[in-house]
Write an enzyme that holds these catalytic residues in place. Structure first.
Site, short mmCIF file in Angstrom:
data_model
loop_
_atom_site.label_atom_id
_atom_site.label_comp_id
_atom_site.label_asym_id
_atom_site.label_seq_id
_atom_site.Cartn_x
_atom_site.Cartn_y
_atom_site.Cartn_z
N HIS A 88 6.04 1.88 11.73
CA HIS A 88 5.83 0.87 10.67
C HIS A 88 5.08 1.52 9.51
O HIS A 88 3.99 2.07 9.70
CB HIS A 88 5.00 -0.28 11.26
CG HIS A 88 4.77 -1.44 10.33
ND1 HIS A 88 5.68 -2.47 10.15
CD2 HIS A 88 3.70 -1.73 9.53
CE1 HIS A 88 5.18 -3.35 9.29
NE2 HIS A 88 3.99 -2.93 8.91
N ASP A 98 3.31 1.10 6.00
CA ASP A 98 2.70 0.10 5.11
C ASP A 98 2.58 0.61 3.69
O ASP A 98 1.68 1.37 3.37
CB ASP A 98 1.31 -0.28 5.65
CG ASP A 98 1.41 -1.23 6.81
OD1 ASP A 98 0.74 -1.00 7.83
OD2 ASP A 98 2.21 -2.18 6.72
N MET A 143 4.55 -3.97 0.49
CA MET A 143 3.57 -4.87 -0.10
C MET A 143 3.40 -4.46 -1.57
O MET A 143 2.37 -3.94 -2.01
CB MET A 143 2.24 -4.77 0.67
CG MET A 143 2.34 -5.37 2.06
SD MET A 143 1.02 -4.87 3.15
CE MET A 143 1.72 -3.35 3.80
N GLY A 171 -1.83 -1.12 14.35
CA GLY A 171 -2.38 -0.02 13.53
C GLY A 171 -3.59 0.58 14.21
O GLY A 171 -3.51 1.51 14.98
N ASP A 173 2.15 -8.91 12.59
CA ASP A 173 1.50 -7.76 11.96
C ASP A 173 0.08 -8.11 11.50
O ASP A 173 -0.10 -8.92 10.62
CB ASP A 173 2.34 -7.39 10.72
CG ASP A 173 1.85 -6.12 10.06
OD1 ASP A 173 2.45 -5.74 9.03
OD2 ASP A 173 0.87 -5.53 10.55
N GLY A 174 -0.88 -7.45 12.18
CA GLY A 174 -2.25 -7.60 11.70
C GLY A 174 -3.19 -8.08 12.79
O GLY A 174 -3.07 -9.21 13.26
N MET A 212 1.75 0.06 -0.08
CA MET A 212 0.93 -0.85 -0.87
C MET A 212 0.79 -0.31 -2.30
O MET A 212 0.58 0.89 -2.48
CB MET A 212 -0.47 -0.98 -0.24
CG MET A 212 -0.43 -1.49 1.19
SD MET A 212 -2.10 -1.63 1.87
CE MET A 212 -1.73 -1.91 3.60
N HIS A 266 7.28 -1.65 5.24
CA HIS A 266 6.73 -2.98 4.91
C HIS A 266 6.26 -2.88 3.46
O HIS A 266 5.22 -2.28 3.18
CB HIS A 266 5.58 -3.28 5.87
CG HIS A 266 4.83 -4.55 5.57
ND1 HIS A 266 3.65 -4.86 6.18
CD2 HIS A 266 5.09 -5.55 4.71
CE1 HIS A 266 3.22 -6.02 5.73
NE2 HIS A 266 4.07 -6.47 4.83
N MET A 314 2.69 -12.35 9.14
CA MET A 314 1.42 -11.69 8.85
C MET A 314 0.29 -12.47 9.51
O MET A 314 0.09 -13.65 9.21
CB MET A 314 1.18 -11.60 7.34
CG MET A 314 2.08 -10.63 6.61
SD MET A 314 2.06 -8.97 7.28
CE MET A 314 0.35 -8.49 6.99
N SER A 364 1.58 1.19 13.08
CA SER A 364 1.49 1.32 11.63
C SER A 364 0.72 2.59 11.30
O SER A 364 -0.37 2.82 11.85
CB SER A 364 0.72 0.13 11.05
OG SER A 364 0.11 0.51 9.82
#
Ligand code: DX5
Ligand code: ZN
Length: 227
Positions: free
Chosen positions: A31, A33, A66, A195, A173-174, A35, A64, A135, A6
């Site tokens: 990936h 992210d 969000m 990430g 993820d996370g 947001m 992704h 997640m 990420s």
């Protein structure tokens, strides 16, 4: 196990360089992210940065999203060079038509949900998607701690996908790092988002990726030769 770094924790002043380092190190997907400061507290980047990333790698780029109202931007991410879009079921009240919109744009379809959103919310959509993202942190930040209960959610979705003979990827993820990656793999994930485990100021990108690969081999080895 595929690795999807990420860029959330990348050094943005060296974006293209770090992406190339990751690609050379043998990662599989980039990936992105996205947001919006609404669905999640943080604001990151939009289609322009995704286009810059897509120009600097030959790897697949997945976005992704969000963000609230993601369908407003599908075409922008497609034109930016994104091949897969992952939407949160919490932001898609008309999920069937959202999936149709992605298909019409020729995009791969991913769905995801927050750590405490009931898994049953995404079950009816499983036959329609290319990827399910579990997640394992509350979305919105990198470098968080992996939520241990995630393993149960991964195995449940793994079972549901196997029951319908789905070829969809199961992504997590996370908080995936050297200490959690083996349990995530054992729970049934086929691809992990990493990430801070890849983009950090302790190790080079190449060394970070190598350490993750070594960790996977070691836990694979344990399985083959149980003590
Ligand atoms: C969180 C993002 C994750 C995160 C991963 O909202 O969806 O992709 O950036 O970062 P790490 O691997 O550091 O938890
Ligand atoms: Zn993500």
């Amino acid at each position: 196990m595929k690795l999807a770094p990420s860029i959330y924790t990348v050094d943005f002043s060296r974006l293209a360089e770090q992406i190339s380092d990751a690609e050379r190190a043998g990662v599989d997907v980039i990936h992105l992210d996205v947001m919006d400061g609404n669905f999640v507290p943080n604001i990151t980047f939009g289609p322009m940065v995704c286009a810059a990333v897509a120009r600097s790698t030959s790897l697949m780029c997945e976005a992704h999203l969000m963000i609230n109202g993601p369908e407003r931007y599908f075409r922008d991410y497609k034109e930016a060079g994104v091949s897969r879009i992952i939407v949160h079921v919490e932001t898609c009240p008309h999920l069937y038509s959202t999936i149709q919109q992605l298909r019409q744009l020729g995009l791969q379809v991913g769905i995801t949900l927050n750590p405490l959103t009931p898994l049953e919310t995404l079950k009816p959509a499983l036959p329609l998607v290319d990827l399910v993202l579990i997640m394992s942190v509350e979305p919105g930040y990198g470098g968080q701690k992996y939520i241990p209960q995630s393993a149960q959610r991964i195995t449940t979705v793994r079972r549901w996908l196997d029951e319908i003979d789905s070829q969809a990827e199961l992504e997590v993820d996370g908080g995936v790092n050297l200490s959690t990656i083996c349990s995530v793999r054992d729970a049934g994930a086929s691809i992990v988002v990493v990430g801070s485990a890849v983009f950090n100021d302790k190790y080079s990108v190449a060394d970070s990726v190598q350490m993750l690969r070594t960790s996977l081999q070691e836990c694979q080895g344990e399985d083959e030769h149980p003590l």
